[in-house]
Structures are given as C-alpha cells and as structure tokens.
Design a protein around this motif. Structure first.
Motif, PDB file in Angstrom:
ATOM      1  N   GLY A  97      47.019  35.397  36.594  1.00 47.00           N
ATOM      2  CA  GLY A  97      46.635  37.508  36.250  1.00 47.00           C
ATOM      3  C   GLY A  97      46.580  37.865  37.046  1.00 47.00           C
ATOM      4  N   CYS A  98      45.012  37.086  37.947  1.00 46.29           N
ATOM      5  CA  CYS A  98      44.425  37.926  38.978  1.00 46.29           C
ATOM      6  C   CYS A  98      45.042  38.182  40.346  1.00 46.29           C
ATOM      7  CB  CYS A  98      43.056  36.972  39.289  1.00 46.29           C
ATOM      8  SG  CYS A  98      41.857  36.685  38.432  1.00 46.29           S
ATOM      9  N   LEU A  99      45.841  36.699  40.648  1.00 47.83           N
ATOM     10  CA  LEU A  99      47.184  37.428  41.602  1.00 47.83           C
ATOM     11  C   LEU A  99      47.639  38.037  41.255  1.00 47.83           C
ATOM     12  CD1 LEU A  99      48.553  36.256  44.404  1.00 47.83           C
ATOM     13  CD2 LEU A  99      49.201  34.267  42.880  1.00 47.83           C
ATOM     14  N   ALA A 100      48.769  38.019  39.878  1.00 45.90           N
ATOM     15  CA  ALA A 100      49.615  39.339  39.243  1.00 45.90           C
ATOM     16  C   ALA A 100      48.806  40.638  39.838  1.00 45.90           C
ATOM     17  CB  ALA A 100      49.577  39.451  38.165  1.00 45.90           C
ATOM     18  N   VAL A 101      47.551  41.471  38.797  1.00 48.04           N
ATOM     19  CA  VAL A 101      47.402  42.494  39.189  1.00 48.04           C
ATOM     20  C   VAL A 101      46.572  42.623  40.351  1.00 48.04           C
ATOM     21  CG1 VAL A 101      44.932  43.617  38.301  1.00 48.04           C
ATOM     22  CG2 VAL A 101      46.062  42.253  37.206  1.00 48.04           C
ATOM     23  N   SER A 102      46.798  41.826  41.867  1.00 44.63           N
ATOM     24  CA  SER A 102      46.105  41.972  42.745  1.00 44.63           C
ATOM     25  C   SER A 102      47.286  42.585  43.330  1.00 44.63           C
ATOM     26  CB  SER A 102      45.442  41.001  43.378  1.00 44.63           C
ATOM     27  OG  SER A 102      45.585  41.208  45.129  1.00 44.63           O
ATOM     28  N   HIS A 103      48.644  41.591  42.909  1.00 41.28           N
ATOM     29  CA  HIS A 103      49.981  41.660  43.676  1.00 41.28           C
ATOM     30  C   HIS A 103      50.350  43.038  43.814  1.00 41.28           C
ATOM     31  CE1 HIS A 103      52.853  39.893  47.210  1.00 41.28           C
ATOM     32  NE2 HIS A 103      53.814  40.645  46.028  1.00 41.28           N
ATOM     33  N   TYR A 104      50.725  42.767  42.235  1.00 38.33           N
ATOM     34  CA  TYR A 104      52.196  43.713  41.472  1.00 38.33           C
ATOM     35  C   TYR A 104      51.417  44.948  41.567  1.00 38.33           C
ATOM     36  CZ  TYR A 104      54.562  40.366  41.784  1.00 38.33           C
ATOM     37  OH  TYR A 104      55.829  38.943  42.382  1.00 38.33           O
TER      38      TYR A 104
ATOM     39  N   LEU B 113      47.449  46.129  42.120  1.00 41.18           N
ATOM     40  CA  LEU B 113      46.980  47.430  42.899  1.00 41.18           C
ATOM     41  C   LEU B 113      47.869  46.790  43.755  1.00 41.18           C
ATOM     42  CD1 LEU B 113      43.149  45.577  42.352  1.00 41.18           C
ATOM     43  CD2 LEU B 113      44.506  47.730  42.028  1.00 41.18           C
ATOM     44  N   GLY B 114      49.275  46.866  44.743  1.00 35.04           N
ATOM     45  CA  GLY B 114      49.824  46.280  46.000  1.00 35.04           C
ATOM     46  C   GLY B 114      49.226  45.872  47.042  1.00 35.04           C
ATOM     47  N   LEU B 115      48.652  45.380  46.859  1.00 32.39           N
ATOM     48  CA  LEU B 115      47.716  44.194  47.760  1.00 32.39           C
ATOM     49  C   LEU B 115      48.706  43.177  48.460  1.00 32.39           C
ATOM     50  CD1 LEU B 115      43.791  44.414  46.897  1.00 32.39           C
ATOM     51  CD2 LEU B 115      45.050  45.879  48.257  1.00 32.39           C
ATOM     52  N   THR B 116      49.127  43.245  48.834  1.00 29.74           N
ATOM     53  CA  THR B 116      50.422  42.143  49.106  1.00 29.74           C
ATOM     54  C   THR B 116      50.456  40.933  50.174  1.00 29.74           C
ATOM     55  OG1 THR B 116      52.240  43.744  50.304  1.00 29.74           O
ATOM     56  CG2 THR B 116      52.095  43.335  47.706  1.00 29.74           C
ATOM     57  N   SER B 117      49.610  41.693  50.779  1.00 33.17           N
ATOM     58  CA  SER B 117      49.003  41.134  52.261  1.00 33.17           C
ATOM     59  C   SER B 117      48.618  38.932  52.420  1.00 33.17           C
ATOM     60  CB  SER B 117      48.024  41.259  53.376  1.00 33.17           C
ATOM     61  OG  SER B 117      47.219  41.201  52.097  1.00 33.17           O
ATOM     62  N   PRO B 118      48.803  38.096  52.599  1.00 35.31           N
ATOM     63  CA  PRO B 118      48.573  36.602  52.191  1.00 35.31           C
ATOM     64  C   PRO B 118      46.806  36.782  52.016  1.00 35.31           C
ATOM     65  CG  PRO B 118      49.376  37.404  54.032  1.00 35.31           C
ATOM     66  CD  PRO B 118      49.655  38.569  54.222  1.00 35.31           C
ATOM     67  N   LEU B 119      46.175  37.455  52.855  1.00 35.38           N
ATOM     68  CA  LEU B 119      44.703  37.268  52.549  1.00 35.38           C
ATOM     69  C   LEU B 119      44.140  37.932  51.179  1.00 35.38           C
ATOM     70  CD1 LEU B 119      42.367  36.956  53.271  1.00 35.38           C
ATOM     71  CD2 LEU B 119      42.238  39.211  54.848  1.00 35.38           C
ATOM     72  N   ALA B 120      44.912  39.009  51.181  1.00 33.77           N
ATOM     73  CA  ALA B 120      44.832  40.097  49.429  1.00 33.77           C
ATOM     74  C   ALA B 120      44.910  38.542  48.540  1.00 33.77           C
ATOM     75  CB  ALA B 120      45.498  41.069  49.345  1.00 33.77           C
ATOM     76  N   ASP B 121      46.313  38.117  48.586  1.00 32.61           N
ATOM     77  CA  ASP B 121      46.966  36.712  47.862  1.00 32.61           C
ATOM     78  C   ASP B 121      45.676  35.994  47.389  1.00 32.61           C
ATOM     79  OD1 ASP B 121      49.034  38.255  47.259  1.00 32.61           O
ATOM     80  OD2 ASP B 121      50.678  37.614  48.288  1.00 32.61           O
ATOM     81  N   ASN B 122      45.383  35.506  48.929  1.00 31.04           N
ATOM     82  CA  ASN B 122      44.195  34.293  48.286  1.00 31.04           C
ATOM     83  C   ASN B 122      42.745  34.804  47.846  1.00 31.04           C
ATOM     84  OD1 ASN B 122      44.888  31.170  50.066  1.00 31.04           O
ATOM     85  ND2 ASN B 122      46.298  32.957  51.113  1.00 31.04           N
ATOM     86  N   ILE B 123      42.375  35.736  48.190  1.00 30.79           N
ATOM     87  CA  ILE B 123      41.462  35.851  47.580  1.00 30.79           C
ATOM     88  C   ILE B 123      41.565  36.598  46.465  1.00 30.79           C
ATOM     89  CG2 ILE B 123      39.580  38.181  47.427  1.00 30.79           C
ATOM     90  CD1 ILE B 123      40.725  38.776  50.851  1.00 30.79           C
ATOM     91  N   ALA B 124      42.470  36.767  45.656  1.00 31.64           N
ATOM     92  CA  ALA B 124      42.742  36.972  44.764  1.00 31.64           C
ATOM     93  C   ALA B 124      42.900  35.709  43.445  1.00 31.64           C
ATOM     94  CB  ALA B 124      44.379  37.876  44.173  1.00 31.64           C
ATOM     95  N   ALA B 125      43.659  34.985  43.991  1.00 27.62           N
ATOM     96  CA  ALA B 125      44.084  33.913  43.108  1.00 27.62           C
ATOM     97  C   ALA B 125      43.162  32.568  43.907  1.00 27.62           C
ATOM     98  CB  ALA B 125      45.416  33.600  43.858  1.00 27.62           C
ATOM     99  N   ASN B 126      42.985  32.521  44.920  1.00 24.14           N
ATOM    100  CA  ASN B 126      41.641  30.852  44.997  1.00 24.14           C
ATOM    101  C   ASN B 126      40.747  31.876  45.610  1.00 24.14           C
ATOM    102  OD1 ASN B 126      43.796  29.046  45.209  1.00 24.14           O
ATOM    103  ND2 ASN B 126      44.555  30.296  47.277  1.00 24.14           N
TER     104      ASN B 126
END
Length: 221
Positions: free
Chosen positions: A151-158, A160-173
């Motif tokens: 859910g954190c990854l989905a909120v960040s990626h879809y 908030l529009g933060l789609t960079s690899p760094l943003a995805d790793n911060i959100a998920a991991n």
C-alpha cells in the motif's frame, strides 16, 4: 511477767516450710516481628496505561523482547533473500525460470522460521497451546504487513507520482518496511502470542513468606 526475746537465727512461728524466695519477674520474649525485606530497586512506578502495555514486564524485559523480535525478523529476511537467490541462481538453478514460484517458497520458509523463532524465543512465555491456531494468526498478520508495504508503494507510485527507483525503494523497503514491522510486532504481542506459555515454573513466593512459615510453628508452641 515473762519477757520474750527474739532468738537470733530463729524462724518465725507459722512458717513450717523453707523460706520462699521473692518472686522475680522473668523477661518475656518479644513477639516475632517480620523484618522488612529490602525490595530490589524498581524505580518509579509507570503509569497505568504503560503497565497494561508492558503486560507486567519491566522496561528492560520489554526492550530485550524487542531486540529478540528484530533479530528473528532479520534472520527471516536473510532466509527469504538467500533461499530465493539459491533457488533461482544456485547450483542446478532449480527454479531459474520460475521467479514467482521461487519467491513464494522463500517467503513461506521465512515465515515458518519467523514463527518458530518468535514462538520459542521472543514470545516463549506467551505462546499458545494450540500451535495450529497460532500459526494461522501468524500468517494472517504477515499478510497484513505485506499489504501495508504494498500500500505504501502504491500510494507513492500512483498517487504521489514518485516513480523513480529510489522513490519506489523508499516507499516499499523504507516506509513500508518500518510500518509493516511495527504492525507485525503489535499483532504478535497482543493478538498472536497471548497464551500462558504452557506449564511454566511456579511463581516465586513473595519476600518474607518463607520466614513467616518458619516462625509460625514456634509461635504456636
């Protein structure tokens, strides 16, 4: 007229027996009083809410429980990553072309390792008698933790529009891992491991109880 004079050493008439010695009061023994036993330094009493959250533990015991929980979680994470890579890229590449199957197996084994570690080490004093029900609750809680991370990854990626690899790793991991770990710990402590730990050793007697038991027969005599 006959005069009577006291004869030295004569005993007064009317006393046939030996002269009674004056009675001397014997000192009576003071009743046994329990001596105050110095209790170990417990520090200030925590508020009622804190006591309920600690479930009768001291702060140091709770901190040790958290450290054990983190150690078990770290071990399970290593098992997950290691087994996934072993199944895909290890000798023979058993599941080299099936990454999803490899991941499912590695997660299943890591959850089993985490359950055993938490049951017999972290929360050993609160494990349930029913292992099947406990394992079912444990798996359900882990699924909930996974949902939080996704859910954190989905909120960040879809959202908030933060789609960079760094943003995805911060959100998920990063954020997702921290929130999911906190969720799992709370559920483990207050939902999953809520038994009495089985047949444990008897609780120690309160200070002074042994001394009172030893003195009771003497007081009756």
């Amino acid at each position: 007229m006959t005069s009577s004079r006291a004869v030295p050493g004569a005993r007064p008439s009317g006393l046939d027996g030996p002269t009674a010695a004056p009675a001397v009061d014997e000192p009576t023994a003071a009743p046994a009083v329990d001596e105050p036993v110095a209790s170990p330094a417990a520090g200030p009493t925590p508020p009622g809410l804190v006591r309920r959250l600690l479930r009768g533990q001291s702060f140091s015991a709770w901190l040790l429980e958290v450290i054990r929980f983190c150690a078990v979680g770290g071990t399970a994470f290593v098992v997950d990553v290691g087994l996934f890579n072993l199944l895909r890229f290890g000798p023979g590449e058993l599941l080299g072309e099936k990454p999803l199957t490899a991941k499912v197996l590695s997660v299943a084994v890591s959850v089993l390792v985490a359950w055993l570690g938490n049951r017999y080490w972290t929360f050993a004093g609160n494990k349930r008698d029913s292992r099947g029900r406990e394992l079912t609750l444990f798996v359900a809680v882990n699924l909930g933790g996974m949902v939080i991370a996704v859910g954190c990854l989905a909120v960040s990626h879809y959202v908030l529009g933060l789609t960079s690899p760094l943003a995805d790793n911060i959100a998920a991991n990063g954020v997702g891992l921290v929130l999911g770990t906190a969720f799992r710990y709370v559920c483990y402590r207050y939902v999953v491991f809520t038994g009495d730990g089985g047949a444990g050793p008897p609780r120690p007697a309160p200070p002074g109880a042994a001394r009172r038991r030893d003195r009771a027969p003497a007081a009756r005599r």
